[in-house]
Design an enzyme around this catalytic site. Structure first.
Site, PDB file in Angstrom:
ATOM      1  N   LYS A  23      -7.167   6.495  10.615  1.00  9.69           N
ATOM      2  CA  LYS A  23      -8.568   6.319  11.045  1.00  9.69           C
ATOM      3  C   LYS A  23      -8.677   6.481  12.558  1.00  9.69           C
ATOM      4  O   LYS A  23      -7.670   6.365  13.270  1.00  9.69           O
ATOM      5  CB  LYS A  23      -9.063   4.940  10.619  1.00  9.69           C
ATOM      6  CG  LYS A  23      -9.287   4.803   9.120  1.00  9.69           C
ATOM      7  CD  LYS A  23     -10.012   3.503   8.825  1.00  9.69           C
ATOM      8  CE  LYS A  23     -10.104   3.239   7.348  1.00  9.69           C
ATOM      9  NZ  LYS A  23     -10.716   1.935   7.067  1.00  9.69           N
ATOM     10  N   GLU A  67       3.813   4.896   5.701  1.00  5.75           N
ATOM     11  CA  GLU A  67       2.590   4.088   5.598  1.00  5.75           C
ATOM     12  C   GLU A  67       1.527   4.795   4.767  1.00  5.75           C
ATOM     13  O   GLU A  67       1.509   6.023   4.693  1.00  5.75           O
ATOM     14  CB  GLU A  67       2.018   3.827   7.000  1.00  5.75           C
ATOM     15  CG  GLU A  67       2.500   2.546   7.636  1.00  5.75           C
ATOM     16  CD  GLU A  67       1.821   1.305   7.050  1.00  5.75           C
ATOM     17  OE1 GLU A  67       1.268   1.366   5.945  1.00  5.75           O
ATOM     18  OE2 GLU A  67       1.855   0.268   7.729  1.00  5.75           O
ATOM     19  N   ASP A  68       0.635   4.009   4.199  1.00 10.11           N
ATOM     20  CA  ASP A  68      -0.515   4.566   3.487  1.00 10.11           C
ATOM     21  C   ASP A  68      -1.631   4.909   4.463  1.00 10.11           C
ATOM     22  O   ASP A  68      -2.193   5.992   4.423  1.00 10.11           O
ATOM     23  CB  ASP A  68      -1.007   3.587   2.410  1.00 10.11           C
ATOM     24  CG  ASP A  68      -1.184   2.166   2.936  1.00 10.11           C
ATOM     25  OD1 ASP A  68      -0.851   1.901   4.111  1.00 10.11           O
ATOM     26  OD2 ASP A  68      -1.652   1.305   2.169  1.00 10.11           O
ATOM     27  N   GLY A 125       0.784  -1.231   0.000  1.00  6.40           N
ATOM     28  CA  GLY A 125       0.000   0.000   0.000  1.00  6.40           C
ATOM     29  C   GLY A 125       0.815   1.280   0.000  1.00  6.40           C
ATOM     30  O   GLY A 125       0.377   2.296  -0.514  1.00  6.40           O
ATOM     31  N   ARG A 134      -5.602   0.256  -6.607  1.00 10.65           N
ATOM     32  CA  ARG A 134      -4.365   0.839  -6.059  1.00 10.65           C
ATOM     33  C   ARG A 134      -3.849   1.964  -6.943  1.00 10.65           C
ATOM     34  O   ARG A 134      -3.192   2.881  -6.470  1.00 10.65           O
ATOM     35  CB  ARG A 134      -3.270  -0.224  -5.959  1.00 10.65           C
ATOM     36  CG  ARG A 134      -3.480  -1.260  -4.862  1.00 10.65           C
ATOM     37  CD  ARG A 134      -2.178  -2.027  -4.631  1.00 10.65           C
ATOM     38  NE  ARG A 134      -2.372  -3.303  -3.964  1.00 10.65           N
ATOM     39  CZ  ARG A 134      -2.429  -3.461  -2.643  1.00 10.65           C
ATOM     40  NH1 ARG A 134      -2.337  -2.414  -1.859  1.00 10.65           N
ATOM     41  NH2 ARG A 134      -2.583  -4.649  -2.113  1.00 10.65           N
ATOM     42  N   ASP A 145      -5.188   1.944  10.523  1.00 12.09           N
ATOM     43  CA  ASP A 145      -6.564   1.677  10.952  1.00 12.09           C
ATOM     44  C   ASP A 145      -6.534   1.384  12.450  1.00 12.09           C
ATOM     45  O   ASP A 145      -6.563   2.295  13.261  1.00 12.09           O
ATOM     46  CB  ASP A 145      -7.119   0.526  10.112  1.00 12.09           C
ATOM     47  CG  ASP A 145      -8.576   0.233  10.409  1.00 12.09           C
ATOM     48  OD1 ASP A 145      -9.165   0.941  11.237  1.00 12.09           O
ATOM     49  OD2 ASP A 145      -9.133  -0.701   9.806  1.00 12.09           O
ATOM     50  N   PHE A 153     -14.239   2.521   4.583  1.00  6.93           N
ATOM     51  CA  PHE A 153     -13.259   1.801   3.783  1.00  6.93           C
ATOM     52  C   PHE A 153     -12.917   2.627   2.558  1.00  6.93           C
ATOM     53  O   PHE A 153     -13.796   2.999   1.788  1.00  6.93           O
ATOM     54  CB  PHE A 153     -13.786   0.429   3.370  1.00  6.93           C
ATOM     55  CG  PHE A 153     -12.704  -0.462   2.854  1.00  6.93           C
ATOM     56  CD1 PHE A 153     -11.861  -1.126   3.732  1.00  6.93           C
ATOM     57  CD2 PHE A 153     -12.502  -0.600   1.492  1.00  6.93           C
ATOM     58  CE1 PHE A 153     -10.832  -1.918   3.262  1.00  6.93           C
ATOM     59  CE2 PHE A 153     -11.470  -1.398   1.001  1.00  6.93           C
ATOM     60  CZ  PHE A 153     -10.637  -2.059   1.890  1.00  6.93           C
TER      61      PHE A 153
HETATM   62  P1  IMP Z   1      -4.246  -2.011  10.938  1.00  5.73           P
HETATM   63  O1  IMP Z   1      -3.272  -3.029  11.473  1.00  5.73           O
HETATM   64  O2  IMP Z   1      -5.654  -2.254  11.408  1.00  5.73           O
HETATM   65  O3  IMP Z   1      -3.807  -0.585  11.174  1.00  5.73           O
HETATM   66  O4  IMP Z   1      -4.346  -2.292   9.382  1.00  5.73           O
HETATM   67  C1  IMP Z   1      -3.602  -1.567   8.478  1.00  5.73           C
HETATM   68  C2  IMP Z   1      -3.721  -2.175   7.090  1.00  5.73           C
HETATM   69  O5  IMP Z   1      -5.080  -2.531   6.774  1.00  5.73           O
HETATM   70  C3  IMP Z   1      -3.337  -1.118   6.077  1.00  5.73           C
HETATM   71  O6  IMP Z   1      -1.954  -1.117   5.836  1.00  5.73           O
HETATM   72  C4  IMP Z   1      -4.162  -1.510   4.890  1.00  5.73           C
HETATM   73  O7  IMP Z   1      -3.485  -2.479   4.129  1.00  5.73           O
HETATM   74  C5  IMP Z   1      -5.409  -2.136   5.475  1.00  5.73           C
HETATM   75  N1  IMP Z   1      -6.516  -1.161   5.542  1.00  5.73           N
HETATM   76  C6  IMP Z   1      -7.042  -0.587   6.643  1.00  5.73           C
HETATM   77  N2  IMP Z   1      -8.050   0.248   6.329  1.00  5.73           N
HETATM   78  C7  IMP Z   1      -8.147   0.225   4.966  1.00  5.73           C
HETATM   79  C8  IMP Z   1      -8.996   0.903   4.019  1.00  5.73           C
HETATM   80  O8  IMP Z   1      -9.879   1.718   4.345  1.00  5.73           O
HETATM   81  N3  IMP Z   1      -8.791   0.595   2.716  1.00  5.73           N
HETATM   82  C9  IMP Z   1      -7.842  -0.271   2.286  1.00  5.73           C
HETATM   83  N4  IMP Z   1      -7.029  -0.927   3.143  1.00  5.73           N
HETATM   84  C10 IMP Z   1      -7.169  -0.687   4.468  1.00  5.73           C
END
Ligand code: IMP
Length: 185
Positions: free
Chosen positions: A137, A105-106, A50, A171, A109, A158
């Site tokens: 988020k 990072e992109d 990402g 992407r 969440d 999302f």
């Molecule tokens: P975390 O461990 O919950 O912070 O998950 C992070 C990863 O989940 C990111 O690097 C993304 O690959 C994916 N992710 C979380 N939210 C989204 C979203 O809204 N769209 C696409 N990918 C997401």
């Protein structure tokens, strides 16, 4: 839908950030990073897949030399929920001991994957580890790791585009947006 470009896919419900808004914000973040890391070498670490777009554009708007390296991790989770249990699929090529590391990072969440990653990187003895993310988020506020550079705080929806995928698609959109419901059904 108010998208102006062909590349703003019809599957999008709403464009949250246009290409220009993203580039402008990355430039602001780059100026902060230039100031904070003045006189120090910095190693940018991107998390595949990402972060590819953020890394490419952030690195190019930085008016200073940087090194770049990549990690790929997979989070064991059920469906869309990440568990925080992580496996390294591709490790860094670089020895980061004594280095100033900036993880790029992109989106953050829950931050579970990133918390694990930061702990893992810190165990290698770097001089510093900081995080730059384009999007964050609300759940990320519970994360115990500080995120030094945040592009935009977004609601709990999302989103796709600019590196972010839904089933590996979208992407390569230049903007970030929410998906239209017909895509899920
Ligand atoms: P975390 O461990 O919950 O912070 O998950 C992070 C990863 O989940 C990111 O690097 C993304 O690959 C994916 N992710 C979380 N939210 C989204 C979203 O809204 N769209 C696409 N990918 C997401």
């Amino acid at each position: 839908m108010d998208s102006q470009h062909v590349s703003d896919d019809l599957d999008l419900e709403q464009t949250l950030f246009t290409e220009k808004q993203i580039q402008d914000r990355l430039a602001e973040m780059a100026r902060e990073i230039e100031r904070d890391y003045a006189g120090r070498d910095v190693l940018l670490v991107g998390v595949l897949k990402g972060a590819v777009m953020v890394m490419a554009d952030l690195a190019r708007t930085l008016d200073r030399h940087v090194e770049m390296d990549w990690m790929a991790v997979s989070s064991y989770g059920s469906g869309t929920t990440s568990s925080g249990v992580v496996r390294i699929l591709k490790d860094l090529d670089t020895d980061i001991s004594g280095r100033d590391v900036l993880v790029v990072e992109d989106i953050i969440d829950t931050g579970l994957t990133l918390s694990w990653l930061i702990a893992n990187l810190k165990s290698r003895g770097p001089a510093s580890v900081e995080i730059a993310t384009l999007l964050r988020k609300p759940d990320a506020q519970q994360m115990e790791v500080d995120v030094k550079y945040v592009g935009f705080d977004i609601p709990n929806a999302f989103v796709v585009g600019y590196g972010l995928d839904y089933a590996e698609k979208y992407r390569n959109l230049r903007c970030v947006g929410t998906l239209a419901p017909h895509v899920y059904s």
